[in-house]
Design an enzyme around this catalytic site. Structure first.
Site, PDB file in Angstrom:
ATOM      1  N   LYS A   1      -0.394 -13.682   1.934  1.00 50.61           N
ATOM      2  CA  LYS A   1       0.692 -14.431   1.352  1.00 50.61           C
ATOM      3  C   LYS A   1       1.481 -13.572   0.380  1.00 50.61           C
ATOM      4  O   LYS A   1       2.590 -13.913  -0.011  1.00 50.61           O
ATOM      5  CB  LYS A   1       0.128 -15.634   0.545  1.00 50.61           C
ATOM      6  CG  LYS A   1      -0.807 -16.515   1.323  1.00 50.61           C
ATOM      7  CD  LYS A   1      -1.510 -17.503   0.361  1.00 50.61           C
ATOM      8  CE  LYS A   1      -2.616 -18.217   1.089  1.00 50.61           C
ATOM      9  NZ  LYS A   1      -3.853 -18.255   0.324  1.00 50.61           N
TER      10      LYS A   1
ATOM     11  N   ASP B   1      -3.398  -0.179  -1.101  1.00 50.68           N
ATOM     12  CA  ASP B   1      -4.407   0.325  -2.032  1.00 50.68           C
ATOM     13  C   ASP B   1      -5.254   1.367  -1.292  1.00 50.68           C
ATOM     14  O   ASP B   1      -4.925   2.550  -1.296  1.00 50.68           O
ATOM     15  CB  ASP B   1      -5.214  -0.869  -2.538  1.00 50.68           C
ATOM     16  CG  ASP B   1      -6.236  -0.515  -3.593  1.00 50.68           C
ATOM     17  OD1 ASP B   1      -6.081   0.539  -4.240  1.00 50.68           O
ATOM     18  OD2 ASP B   1      -7.185  -1.284  -3.794  1.00 50.68           O
TER      19      ASP B   1
ATOM     20  N   ASP C   1      -2.012 -11.618  -6.308  1.00 54.86           N
ATOM     21  CA  ASP C   1      -2.902 -12.593  -6.930  1.00 54.86           C
ATOM     22  C   ASP C   1      -4.186 -11.963  -7.431  1.00 54.86           C
ATOM     23  O   ASP C   1      -4.598 -10.881  -6.999  1.00 54.86           O
ATOM     24  CB  ASP C   1      -3.279 -13.678  -5.913  1.00 54.86           C
ATOM     25  CG  ASP C   1      -4.249 -13.148  -4.854  1.00 54.86           C
ATOM     26  OD1 ASP C   1      -3.901 -12.159  -4.173  1.00 54.86           O
ATOM     27  OD2 ASP C   1      -5.355 -13.696  -4.732  1.00 54.86           O
TER      28      ASP C   1
HETATM   29  P1  IMP Z   1      -6.123  -2.154   0.985  1.00 48.17           P
HETATM   30  O1  IMP Z   1      -6.678  -2.554   2.330  1.00 48.17           O
HETATM   31  O2  IMP Z   1      -7.187  -1.586   0.093  1.00 48.17           O
HETATM   32  O3  IMP Z   1      -4.930  -1.225   1.093  1.00 48.17           O
HETATM   33  O4  IMP Z   1      -5.703  -3.457   0.211  1.00 48.17           O
HETATM   34  C1  IMP Z   1      -4.689  -4.209   0.609  1.00 48.17           C
HETATM   35  C2  IMP Z   1      -4.786  -5.610   0.053  1.00 48.17           C
HETATM   36  O5  IMP Z   1      -5.668  -5.738  -1.078  1.00 48.17           O
HETATM   37  C3  IMP Z   1      -3.422  -5.991  -0.443  1.00 48.17           C
HETATM   38  O6  IMP Z   1      -2.630  -6.492   0.610  1.00 48.17           O
HETATM   39  C4  IMP Z   1      -3.749  -6.999  -1.518  1.00 48.17           C
HETATM   40  O7  IMP Z   1      -3.904  -8.265  -0.937  1.00 48.17           O
HETATM   41  C5  IMP Z   1      -5.070  -6.540  -2.074  1.00 48.17           C
HETATM   42  N1  IMP Z   1      -4.882  -5.733  -3.308  1.00 48.17           N
HETATM   43  C6  IMP Z   1      -5.074  -4.410  -3.457  1.00 48.17           C
HETATM   44  N2  IMP Z   1      -4.822  -4.017  -4.717  1.00 48.17           N
HETATM   45  C7  IMP Z   1      -4.416  -5.129  -5.374  1.00 48.17           C
HETATM   46  C8  IMP Z   1      -3.988  -5.361  -6.733  1.00 48.17           C
HETATM   47  O8  IMP Z   1      -3.914  -4.478  -7.611  1.00 48.17           O
HETATM   48  N3  IMP Z   1      -3.672  -6.645  -7.035  1.00 48.17           N
HETATM   49  C9  IMP Z   1      -3.716  -7.672  -6.129  1.00 48.17           C
HETATM   50  N4  IMP Z   1      -4.102  -7.483  -4.855  1.00 48.17           N
HETATM   51  C10 IMP Z   1      -4.458  -6.227  -4.477  1.00 48.17           C
END
Ligand code: IMP
Ligand code: MG
Length: 181
Positions: free
Chosen positions: A43, A103, A159
């Site tokens: 979302k 991230d 969030d």
């Molecule tokens: P990744 O797979 O580690 O790249 O993370 C992606 C998902 O993790 C994002 O689409 C967010 O939903 C969540 N996420 C990663 N870092 C944050 C943050 O600092 N705040 C909120 N959500 C995060």
């Protein structure tokens, strides 16, 4: 808003909007003569997407995709599941994926492979935020709003346990300083 005073300002509303206007101009240039399908990842990306598309001067369609990654609230596990799929095929379409934050890159790596298997004409990725210090999978990012340090951020769609998405700015929760040594 309850609890909102606990957040430190990272990116104020006017800087977010100014950057989105720039990104919209760039995307408009890059896709001249094309017909875009903008795919938002639910979302968190909703806020960014609705502001961004209003800065893109091209014919476009919007579609949405829900993803859920198993793991705790602040760490991505890399095991991703589609909870809501696109409403239409993207075969032969120019697709622009819009994410809130990259991230580790694990979520986007999964999504990219999944979408490429549907044979779009092109696939580009746009994210509002990028935290490069946590990269586990390199995913080509075509448009990045802001590169930020390794902090857990909330607001403007992001969030913490489903809350704070409606903050108009991006903030972070200050963590207690770890003892030295
Ligand atoms: P990744 O797979 O580690 O790249 O993370 C992606 C998902 O993790 C994002 O689409 C967010 O939903 C969540 N996420 C990663 N870092 C944050 C943050 O600092 N705040 C909120 N959500 C995060
Ligand atoms: Mg997300």
């Amino acid at each position: 808003m309850e609890g909102a005073d606990r957040f430190q300002m990272l990116i104020p509303e006017d800087r977010i909007q100014a950057r989105i206007a720039e990104m919209g101009r760039q995307i408009t240039q890059d896709f001249q003569g094309r017909d875009l399908v903008v795919v938002g990842v639910l979302k968190g990306a909703i806020f960014f997407l609705t502001d961004l598309v209003r800065r893109i001067d091209l014919p476009l369609a919007m579609d949405f995709l829900g993803l859920s990654s198993y793991g705790d609230a602040t760490e991505s596990s890399g095991v991703v599941r589609i909870t809501q799929d696109l409403s239409r095929p993207i075969v032969d379409q120019d697709v622009l994926v819009v994410e809130d934050i990259v991230d580790t890159g694990l979520t986007l790596a999964f999504l990219r492979e999944n979408l490429l298997a549907r044979r779009p004409r092109s696939l580009r990725i746009c994210t509002l935020l990028h935290k490069p210090s946590n990269t586990l999978r390199e995913v080509p990012l075509d448009y990045v709003g802001f590169t930020i340090e390794n902090r857990f951020v909330v607001g403007y769609g992001l969030d913490y346990e489903q809350r704070y998405r409606n903050l108009p700015y991006i903030g972070y929760l200050p963590l207690p300083q770890a003892p030295a040594g």
